[in-house]
Design an enzyme around this catalytic site. Structure first.
Site, PDB file in Angstrom:
ATOM      1  CG  ASP A  32      45.559  40.315  34.854  1.00 36.20           C
ATOM      2  OD1 ASP A  32      45.493  39.180  35.338  1.00 36.20           O
ATOM      3  OD2 ASP A  32      44.881  41.285  35.259  1.00 36.20           O
TER       4      ASP A  32
ATOM      5  CG  ASP B 159      45.256  36.652  37.951  1.00 34.46           C
ATOM      6  OD1 ASP B 159      44.433  35.718  37.997  1.00 34.46           O
ATOM      7  OD2 ASP B 159      44.957  37.822  38.236  1.00 34.46           O
TER       8      ASP B 159
ATOM      9  CG  ASP C  28      41.887  39.225  34.308  1.00 27.59           C
ATOM     10  OD1 ASP C  28      41.802  38.435  33.344  1.00 27.59           O
ATOM     11  OD2 ASP C  28      42.095  38.849  35.474  1.00 27.59           O
TER      12      ASP C  28
ATOM     13  NE  ARG D 278      38.718  32.435  35.724  1.00 32.57           N
ATOM     14  CZ  ARG D 278      39.226  32.944  36.846  1.00 32.57           C
ATOM     15  NH1 ARG D 278      40.039  33.996  36.774  1.00 32.57           N
ATOM     16  NH2 ARG D 278      38.923  32.423  38.014  1.00 32.57           N
TER      17      ARG D 278
END
Length: 333
Positions: free
Chosen positions: A121, A160, A164, A216
């Protein structure tokens, strides 16, 4: 972060050297027609992991506790992954070009047809508490997903997440930032089985711009998350086509106030995707100029959140203009 000490850009070949990894061999070994649906294992997967470890050593940076990182005008962090595992960290006023995983893994068990999955990330908050990410910009930059191509009928995904938040991280605020041109934008809680996250993952997202993101924003498991005064924008012309905004996962709670969506070719039902989650509260939500109730649309139940927003709150109708002027890196002087 992808350059060596002499300023030379490192490539997949550099990382793979000496590991025995070759993409063609990997594809032959794990072709679904011969390998089937079981998890990949064996020499080619061992070789891939060895090459990926060399890339990890190059691009990951672990930030110590009690650290503030503030970008000077024009500051950028390109192709690297900041790892936040310690407490009391601030990151402000930096443009992040998301890292590019040269060695995606094939997972035959991911969804019905299998998927390619990547590491890295731009910022990974892994167990840290008291973290403030403010006035940053995140973008896939030079490497959009549309360039990836496909293998085994699935996109060869090299990205990715952007930010996160996992492993019991707690008391995290992300404010006045821009998330742009990305698929799996923000994951809060990394597994349905990570029950130790219960009572943690208190996260506030306030006054952020999510522009041409796919999904997301955020996707939550176990977390207690406030989504306050954020602006979601996708005009439908980007290769990053909107799927949903808020992913309501296992034992997640999302409390949303005065968020605005301008999403072409979509209806309000796209605001929410339920992944075993049931608890949502929203107020002041606008979708394509009209006030809507995400709770009514998604048939969710009230939250029992311990969070309560007491900061300033911009009226929904004034929010887009305000966010476009104040969010992202380069605003702070």
């Amino acid at each position: 972060m992808t350059k060596d000490s002499q300023g030379r850009t490192l490539t997949e070949d550099d990382y793979a050297q000496g590991t025995g990894y070759h993409l063609e061999s990997y594809l032959t070994a794990y072709n679904p027609s011969t390998w089937g649906k079981k998890k990949v294992s064996g020499q080619q997967e061992i070789n891939r992991l060895a090459a990926q470890r060399k890339q990890t050593e190059q691009i990951e940076v672990k930030v110590p506790a009690n650290t503030t990182i503030i970008g000077l005008p024009g500051a950028s962090f390109v192709g690297g992954n900041l790892i936040l595992q310690k407490n009391n960290i601030i990151v402000r006023n930096i443009t992040f070009e998301t890292p590019y995983d040269d060695f995606p893994q094939w997972d035959p068990t991911d969804e019905r047809t299998g998927n390619w999955n990547s590491q890295y990330d731009a910022i990974s908050v892994q167990g840290a508490s008291n973290v403030w990410l403010d006035h940053n910009t995140f973008d896939d930059g030079r490497y959009h997903d549309s360039q990836n191509g496909t293998y085994f009928g699935r996109e060869y995904q090299h990205h990715d997440g952007m930010t996160d938040i996992t492993n019991g991280a707690d008391n995290i605020t992300i404010s006045d930032s821009v998330y742009r041109n990305h698929d799996k934008t923000m994951l809060i809680g990394n597994s349905d089985s990570k029950t130790s996250d219960t009572g943690k993952l208190h996260v506030t997202l306030v006054r952020n711009l999510f522009q041409n993101t796919v999904q997301r924003t955020p996707r939550v498991r176990f977390g207690d998350v406030q989504v306050i005064n954020n602006f979601y924008q996708n005009d439908g012309t980007s290769t990053y086509q909107f799927k949903y905004a808020w992913g309501l996962g296992k034992k997640a709670q999302i409390n949303a106030k005065n968020n605005v969506f301008v999403i072409a070719k979509k209806s309000p039902v796209a605001i929410i995707n339920k992944f075993k989650g049931t608890q949502l509260s929203d107020d002041g939500t606008i979708f394509n100029t009209k006030f809507v109730s995400a709770v009514s649309i998604s048939h969710t139940s009230p939250t029992t959140s311990t969070l309560g927003w007491s900061g300033p709150l911009t009226a929904s109708k004034q929010l887009p203009e305000s966010i476009l002027q104040t969010a992202g890196s380069g605003v702070l002087k």
